[in-house]
Design a protein around this motif. Sequence first.
Motif, PDB file in Angstrom:
ATOM      1  N   VAL A   1      47.722  43.396  38.540  1.00 21.97           N
ATOM      2  CA  VAL A   1      46.279  43.818  38.301  1.00 21.97           C
ATOM      3  C   VAL A   1      45.911  44.587  39.424  1.00 21.97           C
ATOM      4  N   GLY A   2      45.240  45.796  39.205  1.00 17.60           N
ATOM      5  CA  GLY A   2      44.675  46.429  40.184  1.00 17.60           C
ATOM      6  C   GLY A   2      44.175  47.731  39.511  1.00 17.60           C
ATOM      7  N   GLY A   3      44.361  48.967  40.684  1.00 19.67           N
ATOM      8  CA  GLY A   3      43.929  50.351  40.338  1.00 19.67           C
ATOM      9  C   GLY A   3      45.057  50.972  39.549  1.00 19.67           C
TER      10      GLY A   3
ATOM     11  N   GLY B   1      44.560  38.570  22.750  1.00 17.09           N
ATOM     12  CA  GLY B   1      44.896  37.051  23.347  1.00 17.09           C
ATOM     13  C   GLY B   1      44.067  36.773  24.400  1.00 17.09           C
ATOM     14  N   MET B   2      43.237  37.833  24.985  1.00 17.04           N
ATOM     15  CA  MET B   2      42.436  37.653  26.192  1.00 17.04           C
ATOM     16  C   MET B   2      41.048  38.119  25.693  1.00 17.04           C
ATOM     17  N   ARG B   3      39.991  37.436  25.608  1.00 15.91           N
ATOM     18  CA  ARG B   3      38.613  37.772  25.345  1.00 15.91           C
ATOM     19  C   ARG B   3      38.060  39.080  26.290  1.00 15.91           C
ATOM     20  N   ARG B   4      38.672  38.802  27.575  1.00 21.15           N
ATOM     21  CA  ARG B   4      38.191  39.620  28.512  1.00 21.15           C
ATOM     22  C   ARG B   4      38.585  41.137  28.314  1.00 21.15           C
TER      23      ARG B   4
ATOM     24  N   PHE C   1      33.612  40.691  28.743  1.00 23.49           N
ATOM     25  CA  PHE C   1      34.296  41.011  29.833  1.00 23.49           C
ATOM     26  C   PHE C   1      34.543  40.021  31.179  1.00 23.49           C
ATOM     27  N   SER C   2      35.365  40.444  32.196  1.00 22.71           N
ATOM     28  CA  SER C   2      35.322  39.637  33.231  1.00 22.71           C
ATOM     29  C   SER C   2      34.155  39.856  34.147  1.00 22.71           C
ATOM     30  N   LYS C   3      33.649  38.998  34.840  1.00 18.77           N
ATOM     31  CA  LYS C   3      32.889  39.099  35.983  1.00 18.77           C
ATOM     32  C   LYS C   3      33.305  38.927  37.299  1.00 18.77           C
ATOM     33  N   LYS C   4      34.344  38.400  37.410  1.00 17.16           N
ATOM     34  CA  LYS C   4      35.167  38.374  38.850  1.00 17.16           C
ATOM     35  C   LYS C   4      36.689  38.868  38.630  1.00 17.16           C
ATOM     36  N   ILE C   5      36.837  39.613  39.791  1.00 15.08           N
ATOM     37  CA  ILE C   5      38.121  40.268  39.599  1.00 15.08           C
ATOM     38  C   ILE C   5      39.345  39.320  39.997  1.00 15.08           C
ATOM     39  N   ASP C   6      38.982  37.992  40.703  1.00 17.96           N
ATOM     40  CA  ASP C   6      40.167  37.274  40.666  1.00 17.96           C
ATOM     41  C   ASP C   6      40.367  36.213  39.225  1.00 17.96           C
ATOM     42  N   ASN C   7      39.440  36.121  38.774  1.00 17.22           N
ATOM     43  CA  ASN C   7      39.343  35.457  37.526  1.00 17.22           C
ATOM     44  C   ASN C   7      40.114  36.302  36.413  1.00 17.22           C
ATOM     45  N   HIS C   8      39.771  37.308  36.521  1.00 14.46           N
ATOM     46  CA  HIS C   8      40.455  38.518  35.578  1.00 14.46           C
ATOM     47  C   HIS C   8      41.843  38.354  35.810  1.00 14.46           C
ATOM     48  N   ALA C   9      42.409  38.468  36.888  1.00 12.04           N
ATOM     49  CA  ALA C   9      43.689  38.318  37.484  1.00 12.04           C
ATOM     50  C   ALA C   9      44.470  36.875  37.019  1.00 12.04           C
ATOM     51  N   TYR C  10      43.603  35.739  37.086  1.00 13.81           N
ATOM     52  CA  TYR C  10      44.245  34.627  36.880  1.00 13.81           C
ATOM     53  C   TYR C  10      44.384  34.401  35.247  1.00 13.81           C
ATOM     54  N   ALA C  11      43.442  35.029  34.653  1.00 14.09           N
ATOM     55  CA  ALA C  11      43.365  34.989  32.955  1.00 14.09           C
ATOM     56  C   ALA C  11      44.602  35.658  32.763  1.00 14.09           C
TER      57      ALA C  11
END
Length: 294
Positions: free
Chosen positions: A112-114, A213-216, A224-234
């Motif tokens: 997950v990144g650029g 499978g991921m609402r984000r 959509f995700s509000k924090k990049i860390d939580n996005h990566a964990y999902a």
Amino acid sequence: MLNINTLSKAERVRVVAALVEGNSIRSTSRMTGVARNTVTKLLVDLGQACMKYHDKHVRNVTVRRLQCDEIWAYVGAKAKNVSVDKKEIGWGDVWTWVGIDADTKLVVSYLVGGRGADWAMDFRKDAASRIRGRVQITTDGHKAYLEAVEDAFGMDVDYAQLHKIYGASLENEARYSPAVCIGCDMKTVSGNPDPKHVSTGYVERQNLTMRMGMRRFTRLTNGFSKKIDNHAYAVAVHFMYCNYVRIHQTLRVAPAMEAGLCDHAWTIEELVEMGDAAMPKPEKRGPYKKQISN
């Protein structure tokens, strides 16, 4: 609402089951009666455990055909709408790089990144460190792959790029309707790739699974995700679920079973237990010292 201190294993299983089937944090909270902050805490803890487990156990995998692609999402807001301050905390466009074994459907590597060359390099090196033997790789026409694949795999690879050719969009088409693909152009980059197996079909189908499978990842919503860390964990939880728990419709087993990484398809309860086992045990409190007032 239930909180983290009173949550049973069965309740944690219900939360995880809702999340991996595409429910948002809020809908999961409503369905299970678990507080939103507790749902987020469970996602973070399990995501960290899934990252560690994948990094340790998805190693020395035999892969004959690896398909790679990257899928777009965003954190907080789309890049064009993000202020400088928000960019510093990870808001904006985010890409998930995915490498899938076309035979076992195992997601071998993800990142997950650029979308730049540095991220491509990190992704390819991670994939190369997990694969044994010679492999045939297919990617889309993204230029960042060219140098990354060569540096990560050297000459021990059969590599082809698949350039899709799209037709012009019609004026009366809906705003988010994709252009029609009218053909593909295969380009051999290195080695001797088999043209019959130059495809990105399986990894693109995995991209659809991520959207569902991921609402984000769902477009045109506020999930959509509000924090990049939580996005990566999902993302980490999603791939752990797809690799070890979910039965692939064609294989009729979990991809990790087909790849020889486990002997049975996990249950969500086993997934939760793996996350619990990875959590550090709380330290014992020291002796209580009574304060003596003068």
